[in-house]
Design a protein around this motif. Structure first.
Motif, mmCIF file in Angstrom:
data_model
loop_
_atom_site.group_PDB
_atom_site.id
_atom_site.type_symbol
_atom_site.label_atom_id
_atom_site.label_comp_id
_atom_site.label_asym_id
_atom_site.label_seq_id
_atom_site.Cartn_x
_atom_site.Cartn_y
_atom_site.Cartn_z
ATOM 1 N N GLY A 329 0.806 -1.214 0.000
ATOM 2 C CA GLY A 329 0.000 0.000 0.000
ATOM 3 C C GLY A 329 0.838 1.263 0.000
ATOM 4 O O GLY A 329 0.501 2.252 -0.672
ATOM 5 N N GLU A 330 1.929 1.245 0.741
ATOM 6 C CA GLU A 330 2.806 2.424 0.792
ATOM 7 C C GLU A 330 3.428 2.704 -0.573
ATOM 8 O O GLU A 330 3.506 3.863 -1.009
ATOM 9 N N LEU A 331 3.886 1.647 -1.251
ATOM 10 C CA LEU A 331 4.491 1.844 -2.574
ATOM 11 C C LEU A 331 3.451 2.274 -3.588
ATOM 12 O O LEU A 331 3.712 3.118 -4.453
ATOM 13 N N ALA A 332 2.245 1.718 -3.506
ATOM 14 C CA ALA A 332 1.187 2.129 -4.427
ATOM 15 C C ALA A 332 0.855 3.611 -4.235
ATOM 16 O O ALA A 332 0.611 4.340 -5.213
ATOM 17 N N ALA A 333 0.851 4.074 -2.990
ATOM 18 C CA ALA A 333 0.585 5.490 -2.725
ATOM 19 C C ALA A 333 1.692 6.369 -3.303
ATOM 20 O O ALA A 333 1.423 7.448 -3.849
ATOM 21 N N LEU A 334 2.942 5.903 -3.198
ATOM 22 C CA LEU A 334 4.064 6.645 -3.783
ATOM 23 C C LEU A 334 3.920 6.731 -5.301
ATOM 24 O O LEU A 334 4.087 7.796 -5.908
ATOM 25 N N GLN A 335 3.588 5.616 -5.928
ATOM 26 C CA GLN A 335 3.431 5.596 -7.385
ATOM 27 C C GLN A 335 2.285 6.520 -7.818
ATOM 28 O O GLN A 335 2.392 7.209 -8.843
ATOM 29 N N ALA A 336 1.223 6.540 -7.029
ATOM 30 C CA ALA A 336 0.079 7.391 -7.351
ATOM 31 C C ALA A 336 0.435 8.868 -7.264
ATOM 32 O O ALA A 336 -0.199 9.708 -7.936
ATOM 33 N N ARG A 337 1.431 9.216 -6.472
ATOM 34 C CA ARG A 337 1.906 10.607 -6.404
ATOM 35 C C ARG A 337 2.828 10.931 -7.577
ATOM 36 O O ARG A 337 2.849 12.066 -8.069
ATOM 37 N N MET A 338 3.596 9.947 -8.041
ATOM 38 C CA MET A 338 4.558 10.179 -9.116
ATOM 39 C C MET A 338 3.911 10.226 -10.492
ATOM 40 O O MET A 338 4.338 10.993 -11.368
ATOM 41 N N LEU A 339 2.876 9.416 -10.708
ATOM 42 C CA LEU A 339 2.307 9.274 -12.043
ATOM 43 C C LEU A 339 1.749 10.589 -12.599
ATOM 44 O O LEU A 339 2.018 10.919 -13.768
ATOM 45 N N PRO A 340 0.992 11.389 -11.833
ATOM 46 C CA PRO A 340 0.524 12.667 -12.398
ATOM 47 C C PRO A 340 1.670 13.613 -12.762
ATOM 48 O O PRO A 340 1.560 14.365 -13.743
ATOM 49 N N ASN A 341 2.756 13.592 -12.002
ATOM 50 C CA ASN A 341 3.890 14.448 -12.328
ATOM 51 C C ASN A 341 4.589 13.981 -13.597
ATOM 52 O O ASN A 341 5.096 14.796 -14.374
ATOM 53 N N ASP A 370 -7.057 4.621 -11.120
ATOM 54 C CA ASP A 370 -7.340 5.845 -10.382
ATOM 55 C C ASP A 370 -6.788 7.069 -11.112
ATOM 56 O O ASP A 370 -7.408 8.142 -11.105
ATOM 57 N N PHE A 371 -5.628 6.913 -11.739
ATOM 58 C CA PHE A 371 -5.054 8.029 -12.501
ATOM 59 C C PHE A 371 -5.964 8.416 -13.663
ATOM 60 O O PHE A 371 -6.249 9.598 -13.888
ATOM 61 N N LEU A 372 -6.440 7.435 -14.423
ATOM 62 C CA LEU A 372 -7.275 7.725 -15.582
ATOM 63 C C LEU A 372 -8.594 8.365 -15.165
ATOM 64 O O LEU A 372 -9.132 9.235 -15.874
ATOM 65 N N ALA A 373 -9.133 7.973 -14.021
ATOM 66 C CA ALA A 373 -10.379 8.564 -13.546
ATOM 67 C C ALA A 373 -10.219 10.054 -13.260
ATOM 68 O O ALA A 373 -11.163 10.833 -13.422
ATOM 69 N N ALA A 374 -9.007 10.447 -12.870
ATOM 70 C CA ALA A 374 -8.749 11.847 -12.521
ATOM 71 C C ALA A 374 -8.129 12.636 -13.669
ATOM 72 O O ALA A 374 -8.000 13.868 -13.556
ATOM 73 N N HIS A 375 -7.755 11.961 -14.763
ATOM 74 C CA HIS A 375 -7.068 12.632 -15.874
ATOM 75 C C HIS A 375 -7.708 12.191 -17.197
ATOM 76 O O HIS A 375 -7.162 11.361 -17.929
ATOM 77 N N PRO A 376 -8.866 12.758 -17.540
ATOM 78 C CA PRO A 376 -9.570 12.326 -18.753
ATOM 79 C C PRO A 376 -8.839 12.672 -20.042
ATOM 80 O O PRO A 376 -9.233 12.183 -21.114
ATOM 81 N N ASP A 377 -7.783 13.479 -19.971
ATOM 82 C CA ASP A 377 -7.025 13.784 -21.187
ATOM 83 C C ASP A 377 -6.063 12.657 -21.556
ATOM 84 O O ASP A 377 -5.376 12.741 -22.587
ATOM 85 N N PHE A 378 -6.003 11.612 -20.753
ATOM 86 C CA PHE A 378 -5.196 10.434 -21.073
ATOM 87 C C PHE A 378 -6.114 9.238 -21.319
ATOM 88 O O PHE A 378 -7.086 9.033 -20.586
ATOM 89 N N VAL A 379 -5.790 8.471 -22.333
ATOM 90 C CA VAL A 379 -6.556 7.253 -22.616
ATOM 91 C C VAL A 379 -5.583 6.095 -22.799
ATOM 92 O O VAL A 379 -4.492 6.267 -23.366
ATOM 93 N N PRO A 380 -5.927 4.901 -22.321
ATOM 94 C CA PRO A 380 -5.058 3.745 -22.533
ATOM 95 C C PRO A 380 -5.153 3.271 -23.975
ATOM 96 O O PRO A 380 -6.194 3.423 -24.628
ATOM 97 N N GLU A 381 -4.052 2.725 -24.468
ATOM 98 C CA GLU A 381 -4.073 2.118 -25.787
ATOM 99 C C GLU A 381 -3.372 0.773 -25.732
ATOM 100 O O GLU A 381 -2.593 0.513 -24.806
#
Length: 421
Positions: A329-341, A370-381
């Motif tokens: 959980g701690e690492l997932a939280a860290l990754q969730a902070r890094m991905l938007p940046n 969670d990232f995609l839910a908060a950043h609609p300008d990104f789409v997976p391909e």
């Protein structure tokens, strides 16, 4: 008259010393073993034995602990524990004749003063495989077994069994490097994704191919992360959380202009030295990626984020002895902070590849969801063919950790807007 000094196998003594440090959490196996072998300069056969005992003991440690626990009372000194684990590994897994195991490890306990010889004699004579359960069969705690079963489904049994096998040496080798290695008596076999499986007759750093920059250690799944970016020739690529720069080297070798970013400046030093050996170059920035990074955006951005490493248990088995569900959980939280940046550094129309060498859903699919839910300008391909087996995982894929291939979660996220630059 002076009594003769007891003799013991220096490979086993070295293995027990390394295991003592690793089991105490002081270090990881790879750097500790490399340093010990470099100092001891053992013959190739003994160096191979020490390596096999260290990694084999760590891979099977949960099962070995279950076998030893009924035979021990009270506190066991860390050196004695490491010695008993190594001896149990040889007896229960390698199949070394029991009398030879007892003789060797009692001699080691006495000669190197690592443990009471009587204790070692009594325990190694009696130790037997514990009652079989999934935890002892696969040498994993129950919670990690469930992680692998959730992530790999019907492929899980093969993956879990494979994690207990010795790890191959994977090298990305030029044609000249292959010829050089074979001329020196090493065995080079083609592997997945263009990475060769190599059996060495002496340490890698002593080979001409390594010294001349013709060989680079890299796991096929790690190279698949680079492949996920597509054609990088003459493109500017941001390599975020670049670590020791192996992926930066692979990108530079393909003609990219690479800027590698990491929190630790000392990793840049190792990366520069390795790139110099390979005749390549990259730029380096030291930055904490939990905060925004002020550099011009790029069309291609790679974030290979810090993670639990659960996809690398075959090569880093000590991880499973230290990891807790809370750490996931701690690492997932860290990754969730890094991905938007990281995403903020992608030009409109550009591509972000996010990867982790972990098989936990929390660190891969759930961070991306969670990232995609908060950043609609990104789409997976779709992720292209990577040269290694994969299974679907959320908005990406998970490489199948069999045959020495690591488990990596990989996804491609496209930013809306026209590409430029």
């Amino acid at each position: 008259m002076t009594a003769p000094r007891p003799t013991f196998n220096p490979a086993r003594a070295l293995a027990v010393r390394v295991l003592t440090r690793v089991l105490a959490g002081e270090t990881f196996a790879a750097p500790a073993l490399d340093a010990a072998l470099a100092q001891a300069r053992l013959p190739a056969r003994d160096a191979g034995l020490a390596t096999h005992v260290v990694y084999g003991t760590l891979r099977h440690a949960p099962m070995l602990e279950a076998a030893l626990t009924p035979l021990l009372r009270g506190e066991t000194h860390p050196r004695a524990r490491a010695l008993l684990l190594a001896g149990s590994f040889e007896k229960l897994v390698l199949g070394t004749p029991p009398h030879a195991v007892v003789s060797e490890y009692v001699g080691l306990a006495r000669g190197a003063r690592l443990a009471p010889p009587g204790l070692v004699n009594a325990v190694l004579r009696r130790v037997e495989r514990p009652a079989e359960s999934d935890e002892t069969r696969y040498a994993l705690p129950g919670w990690l077994l469930e992680v692998f079963r959730t992530s790999y489904g019907e492929r899980a049994g093969g993956v879990l069994s494979n994690l207990l096998e010795p790890q191959p040496l994977w090298l990305s080798v030029t044609d000249a490097g292959v010829r050089s290695l074979e001329a020196e008596g090493h065995v080079v076999e083609p592997g997945p994704n263009g990475v060769d499986r190599v059996t060495l007759a002496r340490p890698l750093r002593e080979t001409a191919a390594y010294r001349k920059g013709q060989a680079q250690p890299i796991n096929p799944a790690s190279l698949a992360v680079v492949d996920a970016l597509g054609d990088v020739a003459e493109q500017r690529v941001l390599d975020l959380a670049g670590g020791a720069g192996v992926k930066a080297a692979m990108l530079a070798a393909r003609g990219a202009g690479v800027t590698s970013v990491d929190l630790m400046a000392r990793k840049h030093d190792a990366a520069r030295a390795n790139l110099g050996r390979l005749g390549l170059r990259a730029d380096f920035l030291t930055h904490d990626l939990t905060a925004p990074l002020d550099v011009p955006p790029a069309l291609l951005v790679l974030l290979d984020a810090p993670c639990t490493g659960t996809g690398t248990l075959r090569s880093h088995p000590e991880i499973k002895l230290r990891l807790t569900p809370g750490a996931v959980g701690e690492l997932a939280a860290l990754q969730a902070r890094m991905l938007p940046n990281a995403a903020a550094l992608v030009q409109p129309g550009g591509l972000l590849v996010y990867s982790v060498c972990s098989v936990t859903p929390e660190e891969g699919p759930e961070v991306v969801r969670d990232f995609l839910a908060a950043h609609p300008d990104f789409v997976p391909e779709p992720v292209p063919e990577l040269g290694v087996p994969t299974v679907p995982a959320g908005d990406g894929v998970l490489t199948v950790a069999e045959g020495g291939v690591d488990g990596f979660f990989i996804t491609r996220l496209r930013r809306a807007g026209p590409a430029s630059g």
